[in-house]
Design an enzyme around this catalytic site. Structure first.
Site, PDB file in Angstrom:
ATOM      1  CE  LYS A  46      -3.666   2.853   0.654  1.00 25.91           C
ATOM      2  NZ  LYS A  46      -4.467   3.130  -0.383  1.00 25.91           N
ATOM      3  CG  ASN A  70     -10.289   3.182  -4.476  1.00 24.94           C
ATOM      4  OD1 ASN A  70      -9.682   4.217  -3.418  1.00 24.94           O
ATOM      5  ND2 ASN A  70      -9.863   3.081  -5.356  1.00 24.94           N
ATOM      6  CB  ALA A  71     -12.618   8.168  -2.306  1.00 28.28           C
ATOM      7  N   GLY A  73      -8.339   7.531   0.517  1.00 33.77           N
ATOM      8  CA  GLY A  73      -7.702   8.732   1.127  1.00 33.77           C
ATOM      9  C   GLY A  73      -6.256   8.316   1.694  1.00 33.77           C
ATOM     10  CB  CYS A 129      -3.733   9.106  -5.234  1.00 35.12           C
ATOM     11  SG  CYS A 129      -5.463   8.723  -4.448  1.00 35.12           S
ATOM     12  CB  ILE A 190      -3.475   3.304 -15.845  1.00 35.97           C
ATOM     13  CG1 ILE A 190      -4.558   2.467 -15.761  1.00 35.97           C
ATOM     14  CG2 ILE A 190      -3.128   4.077 -17.161  1.00 35.97           C
ATOM     15  CD1 ILE A 190      -6.024   2.969 -16.621  1.00 35.97           C
ATOM     16  N   GLY A 242      -4.783  -2.597 -14.641  1.00 37.61           N
ATOM     17  CA  GLY A 242      -6.140  -2.078 -14.851  1.00 37.61           C
ATOM     18  C   GLY A 242      -6.928  -2.776 -15.398  1.00 37.61           C
TER      19      GLY A 242
END
Ligand code: RRO
Length: 304
Positions: A46, A70-71, A73, A129, A190, A242
């Protein structure tokens, strides 16, 4: 596994061309070990930064047609906390690529130095991001800022540096060119595609952050095009990412120019077996077509 699938990537040796994509299960030593046992050729963590971050409030992930939105953050425990996790992974023989982010080139360089001192085999710079201000795609959309970040990191570390690009630009080839000119050793293409979903009964955006990044099969043709564009623009390995869910998808990315691929969202759909089923399928394909090594198919679609 067979020699046919062994993949050389910037001096690293992968038993096969599949890697765990950043952001999925790359948080702990035990989750990464399970990915290694499942047959991934390399693992990307991550994204880690200088300081711990909580990320955004829920909901952070929603399922949409053909993918996930997704978000998160950038939730992460910070690079220093990661030292124990990395130590435990050193003897697996599988390259560990540490994904890092920062809010300036100096911060990127500091995190990079720490990651290398903790044993990272390579770094992947997350400059893509789609929904974090100042640290993500804002860098990956600005060629001179991107070059500054890559240059600063390259000055400070002696490990391969991959740069993960955003598809949310007019010309991804130009961004890859800027990164490579500044010293990038490989390009990952990507990251997720900037997207949103709205609940029709309540008129409310589904993600707490409103905007997020789309991953999964919906974005595969965008990613294949991006890999094709990057491959014909720069002379370093391209890592495709992707929407990969099958061995046919991996072969498609490699024909477009990928030397290796990353798998993320498909783990949520298909489980960890995907790494072994994909490598088995590619091996059968190569054998049937008479190829002795996987690198023989990289970029083949460019001859047409
Ligand atoms: O944490 C996230 O929300 C996130 C990151 Br860092 C990224 O690079 N891509 C993405 O879709 N989500």
């Amino acid at each position: 596994m067979t020699r046919r699938l062994v993949t050389e990537l910037c001096g690293l040796e992968l038993a096969n061309p599949t890697m765990l994509a950043a952001g999925i299960l790359g948080y702990t030593e035990s989750s990464m070990k399970s990915i290694i046992e499942a047959g991934a050729g390399a693992v990307v963590t991550k994204s880690l930064g200088l300081e711990p971050r909580n990320g955004y409030p829920n909901p952070t992930v929603v399922q949409v047609d053909c993918g996930l939105l997704n978000a998160m953050g950038l939730p992460n425990p910070g690079i220093n906390y990661f030292s124990e996790e990395l130590k435990e992974l050193k003897n697996t023989g599988v390259p560990i690529i540490v994904s890092i982010y920062g809010f300036s080139s100096k911060e990127f360089a500091k995190v990079a130095e720490t990651a290398v001192s903790l044993g990272a085999d390579a770094l992947e710079l997350n400059v893509s991001c789609p929904h974090v201000e100042k640290g993500g795609a804002e860098i990956g959309c600005d060629a001179s800022l991107l070059a500054e970040v890559v240059g600063e990191v390259k000055k400070r570390v002696d490990r391969p540096v991959f740069v993960k690009l955003t598809p949310n630009v007019a010309d991804i080839g130009a961004m890859a060119g800027a990164a490579v000119e500044a010293g990038a050793d490989a390009i990952t293409a990507i990251n997720t595609v900037k997207a949103m979903a709205i609940e029709v009964e309540t008129a409310r955006p589904l993600l707490a952050n409103k905007f997020g990044g789309l991953s999964g099969p919906a974005i595969k043709p965008i990613a294949v095009r991006a890999v094709y564009d990057v491959y014909r623009t720069v002379d370093v390995p391209v890592i495709g990412c992707g929407g990969i869910t099958s061995w046919q998808d991996v072969v498609e990315f490699m024909l477009a120019g990928a030397s290796a691929v990353q798998i993320g969202t498909a783990i949520a759909y298909k489980g960890l077996d995907i790494f072994k089923s994909v490598t088995r399928g590619i091996n059968t394909y190569l054998k049937k077509k008479g190829y002795k090594n996987i690198k023989e198919i990289v970029g083949l679609a460019h001859k047409f």
